[in-house]
Design an enzyme around this catalytic site. Sequence first.
Site, short mmCIF file in Angstrom:
data_model
loop_
_atom_site.label_atom_id
_atom_site.label_comp_id
_atom_site.label_asym_id
_atom_site.label_seq_id
_atom_site.Cartn_x
_atom_site.Cartn_y
_atom_site.Cartn_z
CB VAL A 1 -0.93 0.01 1.22
CG1 VAL A 1 -1.84 1.25 1.19
CG2 VAL A 1 -1.77 -1.26 1.28
CB CYS A 2 0.97 4.24 0.32
SG CYS A 2 1.41 5.98 0.28
CB SER A 3 5.76 4.88 0.45
OG SER A 3 5.32 4.90 1.79
CB THR B 1 4.37 4.03 -5.23
OG1 THR B 1 4.49 4.32 -3.82
CG2 THR B 1 5.09 5.11 -6.02
#
Length: 316
Positions: free
Chosen positions: A104-106, A124
């Site tokens: 998730v995300c970074s 990302t």
Amino acid sequence: MTKTIGFLIFPDLQVLDCAGPLAAFEIAGRYQPGAYALKVMAVEPGMVSATCGLALAAGALQPPRTLDTLVVAGGEGTRPACEDPRTLDYVRQAAVHARRVASVCSGAYILAAAGLLDGRRATTHWNRSGDFARRFPAVRLEADRIFVKDGPVWTSAGITAGIDLALALIADDLGEEIARRTAQQLVVYHRRPGGQSQFSALLELERPESRFGPVLEWAREHLTHPLTVEQLADVAAMSARNFARAFAAETGVTPAKAVERLRLDAARARLDAGEAQVDQIARQVGFGDPDRMRRAFLRAFGQPPQAFRRASRRAA
């Protein structure tokens, strides 16, 4: 058979990167009891503080062979986590033994640092896409996507996109109906309007202080023009080659992809407003013909333009 979903967290994580997907899987388990066993884990078990100050209780790392899916959270803590051999080794082992690995995300930084994304498509958070592309050139970054599946590896964009990712994983496991009911319980869209694209990315790039803000602003005002790299480079007072290279390095997308996103956003606004027929809108925003616009909508959103028109009419 119960599927064990492990959530890997670390100090200074973004709490929603874990809590959002965790809640989605938990709710899906209500509709199909026994479907999931959820484990929040850390290299150093105990209370793990998120950047917001909230602490999450994390257990010890589960043996990778026992996991069905590993979900890696994101946040400021990804930077030290990327340099932690224990974290990277665990992620690599999970990639060998678990059915799926996701971020998730970074959290994508951790997967990339572990070598899991080399040669794969991934995404990302849009605000990190330029840095991510420079640090991990072997990754085929798709910076404007909400989530990307490439084989057994899934990556998602920032924060709430983790819920979109979790719903897709749930649909993969339990079917679309369970995913839809889970989304209803969460009061989120099963398929987010606008599909799988990070709308805020170009909005941020268009700020006046952004290096390429004036170029994108000019492009938005001239959508019926061809908007070639040469035209955009002239506006930026750069050579075409340097412009294309610098634009992609800073934004994570090519100039052509950015122009397509501008046209898609303009087309969506016109569809929502019910201003004209689809073929007229295609000409107004520079796609030229409705079939070309339809293909762009399917690539970016997973839905044709007519689906947006119908949704707007229902909302009205």
